[in-house]
Design a protein around this motif. Sequence first.
Motif, mmCIF file in Angstrom:
data_model
loop_
_atom_site.group_PDB
_atom_site.id
_atom_site.type_symbol
_atom_site.label_atom_id
_atom_site.label_comp_id
_atom_site.label_asym_id
_atom_site.label_seq_id
_atom_site.Cartn_x
_atom_site.Cartn_y
_atom_site.Cartn_z
ATOM 1 N N LEU A 109 0.826 -1.203 0.000
ATOM 2 C CA LEU A 109 0.000 0.000 0.000
ATOM 3 C C LEU A 109 0.861 1.254 0.000
ATOM 4 C CD1 LEU A 109 -2.971 0.942 0.156
ATOM 5 C CD2 LEU A 109 -2.712 0.988 2.644
ATOM 6 N N LEU A 110 1.833 1.309 0.887
ATOM 7 C CA LEU A 110 2.719 2.473 0.956
ATOM 8 C C LEU A 110 3.522 2.622 -0.339
ATOM 9 C CD1 LEU A 110 3.986 2.109 4.632
ATOM 10 C CD2 LEU A 110 2.698 4.055 3.722
ATOM 11 N N SER A 111 3.980 1.501 -0.877
ATOM 12 C CA SER A 111 4.732 1.548 -2.134
ATOM 13 C C SER A 111 3.900 2.135 -3.257
ATOM 14 C CB SER A 111 5.186 0.130 -2.527
ATOM 15 O OG SER A 111 6.043 -0.414 -1.568
ATOM 16 N N ALA A 112 2.631 1.723 -3.335
ATOM 17 C CA ALA A 112 1.746 2.226 -4.383
ATOM 18 C C ALA A 112 1.544 3.728 -4.250
ATOM 19 C CB ALA A 112 0.395 1.503 -4.320
ATOM 20 N N TYR A 113 1.360 4.205 -3.025
ATOM 21 C CA TYR A 113 1.174 5.644 -2.813
ATOM 22 C C TYR A 113 2.417 6.416 -3.230
ATOM 23 C CZ TYR A 113 -2.958 4.564 0.068
ATOM 24 O OH TYR A 113 -4.170 4.137 0.519
ATOM 25 N N LEU A 114 3.586 5.936 -2.811
ATOM 26 C CA LEU A 114 4.822 6.663 -3.119
ATOM 27 C C LEU A 114 5.138 6.627 -4.608
ATOM 28 C CD1 LEU A 114 7.124 5.695 -0.114
ATOM 29 C CD2 LEU A 114 5.597 7.644 -0.358
ATOM 30 N N LYS A 115 4.868 5.505 -5.261
ATOM 31 C CA LYS A 115 5.072 5.422 -6.713
ATOM 32 C C LYS A 115 4.160 6.403 -7.436
ATOM 33 C CE LYS A 115 6.537 0.570 -6.928
ATOM 34 N NZ LYS A 115 6.114 -0.806 -7.305
ATOM 35 N N GLU A 116 2.943 6.531 -6.944
ATOM 36 C CA GLU A 116 1.987 7.444 -7.565
ATOM 37 C C GLU A 116 2.503 8.876 -7.542
ATOM 38 O OE1 GLU A 116 -2.552 8.826 -6.558
ATOM 39 O OE2 GLU A 116 -2.038 6.708 -6.356
ATOM 40 N N LEU A 149 9.383 6.187 7.379
ATOM 41 C CA LEU A 149 8.041 5.764 7.785
ATOM 42 C C LEU A 149 8.207 4.455 8.549
ATOM 43 C CD1 LEU A 149 6.036 6.435 4.476
ATOM 44 C CD2 LEU A 149 6.216 7.905 6.498
ATOM 45 N N LEU A 150 7.898 4.461 9.837
ATOM 46 C CA LEU A 150 8.315 3.387 10.732
ATOM 47 C C LEU A 150 7.130 2.761 11.474
ATOM 48 C CD1 LEU A 150 10.447 1.798 12.362
ATOM 49 C CD2 LEU A 150 10.714 3.836 13.813
ATOM 50 N N ASN A 151 6.904 1.477 11.206
ATOM 51 C CA ASN A 151 5.929 0.712 11.981
ATOM 52 C C ASN A 151 6.523 0.460 13.364
ATOM 53 O OD1 ASN A 151 4.068 -1.065 13.038
ATOM 54 N ND2 ASN A 151 4.630 -2.773 11.718
ATOM 55 N N ILE A 152 5.865 0.920 14.413
ATOM 56 C CA ILE A 152 6.468 0.785 15.747
ATOM 57 C C ILE A 152 6.233 -0.597 16.345
ATOM 58 C CG2 ILE A 152 6.438 3.249 16.250
ATOM 59 C CD1 ILE A 152 3.916 2.880 17.824
ATOM 60 N N GLU A 153 5.379 -1.428 15.704
ATOM 61 C CA GLU A 153 5.149 -2.787 16.199
ATOM 62 C C GLU A 153 6.010 -3.811 15.452
ATOM 63 O OE1 GLU A 153 2.044 -1.045 15.365
ATOM 64 O OE2 GLU A 153 1.899 -0.313 17.427
ATOM 65 N N LEU A 154 7.279 -3.512 15.240
ATOM 66 C CA LEU A 154 8.186 -4.436 14.558
ATOM 67 C C LEU A 154 8.618 -5.554 15.502
ATOM 68 C CD1 LEU A 154 10.562 -1.900 12.763
ATOM 69 C CD2 LEU A 154 8.889 -3.379 11.647
ATOM 70 N N PRO A 155 8.913 -6.747 14.952
ATOM 71 C CA PRO A 155 9.459 -7.820 15.788
ATOM 72 C C PRO A 155 10.933 -7.562 16.105
ATOM 73 C CG PRO A 155 9.367 -8.520 13.507
ATOM 74 C CD PRO A 155 8.716 -7.159 13.555
ATOM 75 N N ILE A 156 11.439 -8.203 17.135
ATOM 76 C CA ILE A 156 12.856 -8.173 17.571
ATOM 77 C C ILE A 156 13.248 -6.769 18.047
ATOM 78 C CG2 ILE A 156 15.251 -8.720 17.000
ATOM 79 C CD1 ILE A 156 14.190 -10.543 14.764
ATOM 80 N N ILE A 157 13.441 -5.855 17.108
ATOM 81 C CA ILE A 157 13.723 -4.458 17.468
ATOM 82 C C ILE A 157 12.489 -3.641 17.104
ATOM 83 C CG2 ILE A 157 15.177 -2.444 17.022
ATOM 84 C CD1 ILE A 157 17.436 -4.316 16.244
ATOM 85 N N ILE A 201 4.090 4.676 12.471
ATOM 86 C CA ILE A 201 2.849 4.093 11.960
ATOM 87 C C ILE A 201 2.442 2.990 12.931
ATOM 88 C CG2 ILE A 201 1.729 2.890 10.057
ATOM 89 C CD1 ILE A 201 3.779 4.110 8.179
ATOM 90 N N THR A 202 1.215 3.044 13.444
ATOM 91 C CA THR A 202 0.795 2.064 14.435
ATOM 92 C C THR A 202 -0.675 1.694 14.273
ATOM 93 O OG1 THR A 202 0.532 1.645 16.817
ATOM 94 C CG2 THR A 202 0.315 3.924 16.079
ATOM 95 N N ILE A 244 0.966 8.372 12.725
ATOM 96 C CA ILE A 244 -0.289 8.125 12.021
ATOM 97 C C ILE A 244 -0.749 6.701 12.332
ATOM 98 C CG2 ILE A 244 0.168 9.779 10.170
ATOM 99 C CD1 ILE A 244 1.010 7.484 8.385
ATOM 100 N N PHE A 245 -2.027 6.471 12.119
ATOM 101 C CA PHE A 245 -2.623 5.200 12.513
ATOM 102 C C PHE A 245 -3.088 4.387 11.310
ATOM 103 C CE2 PHE A 245 -3.152 8.124 16.071
ATOM 104 C CZ PHE A 245 -2.654 7.363 17.124
ATOM 105 N N LYS A 246 -3.043 3.072 11.462
ATOM 106 C CA LYS A 246 -3.587 2.162 10.466
ATOM 107 C C LYS A 246 -5.088 2.068 10.649
ATOM 108 C CE LYS A 246 0.614 -0.666 10.146
ATOM 109 N NZ LYS A 246 1.174 -2.026 10.179
ATOM 110 N N PRO A 247 -5.880 1.826 9.596
ATOM 111 C CA PRO A 247 -5.460 1.636 8.205
ATOM 112 C C PRO A 247 -4.873 2.915 7.606
ATOM 113 C CG PRO A 247 -7.845 1.819 8.326
ATOM 114 C CD PRO A 247 -7.357 1.733 9.739
ATOM 115 N N ILE A 248 -3.853 2.748 6.794
ATOM 116 C CA ILE A 248 -3.106 3.872 6.240
ATOM 117 C C ILE A 248 -3.953 4.611 5.213
ATOM 118 C CG2 ILE A 248 -1.043 4.521 4.949
ATOM 119 C CD1 ILE A 248 0.240 1.928 6.098
#
Length: 250
Positions: A19-26, A53-61, A83-84, A104-108
């Motif tokens: 989704l983010l890729s499509a927006y940025l390509k546009e 643009l950073l999802n704060i719910e990443l695994p490990i780190i 992004i959360t 910002i919050f999901k859904p994006i």
Amino acid sequence: MIEQIDVLIVEDNLIDQKLLSAYLKEYDIAFKISNDGIEAQNLLKTFSFSLVLLNIELPIIDGFQLTKIIREPLRLDTPIVAITANKVDDIIEKCFAFGMNACIFKPIDKLEIFGILTEFLPDDKLTSGNFYPYQTIDLSYLKEVSLGDEEYEIEIVEKFIETIDQDLLDLQRSFAVKNDENIRMIAHRTLSTIYIMGLKYKLEPILRSLENIDTVDDEMKAKLNDVDEICRKAKTEAQHFVNDLKLKMN
């Protein structure tokens, strides 16, 4: 010299990546994608980014730990937008406390992403003719099927504009003479026109309901007005897209 990239997406969810890729390509924004915090650190050491643009719910780190690393020891002041999916009361305050610049919050949402890009990317990037906030059409599917063939994109979008013009004219004429059967037929025909421009969710429910209305009445008139308004906005944006592509190719 370190290569400059507009945006780093740090996201492990494949759907949100797409989704983010499509927006940025546009918007013709250059970007790279990282699936986790370790990969993100390597990219941040290799390239210079204008925005993360950073999802704060990443695994490990997680995103908070990664932000600490970006600020120290990497010592980067690159704007970070969290992004959360967790809409808890204190999340924004926590993001700022860890050194992020926005949340910002999901859904994006596309318009929200546009606002973030406007706020944090350099002004010269925003002067690009491709950086345009499409609010009605969604070019994701077109970009997917075109595989980067811009001449094909122009051909398809111009065909959409021509076809939707004729559909709107036929709907108006049919309503004027109270030909409900013809309205249902055109509504069904229009369904096949709208998908390429990402108008399914905006128009399909209205067009389906037009197929099922038995008589020409005020309800049908209101729905036809809705179709007309959405299609005219879509036409304007589609023409803007075509004009930009032609200018870019000349």
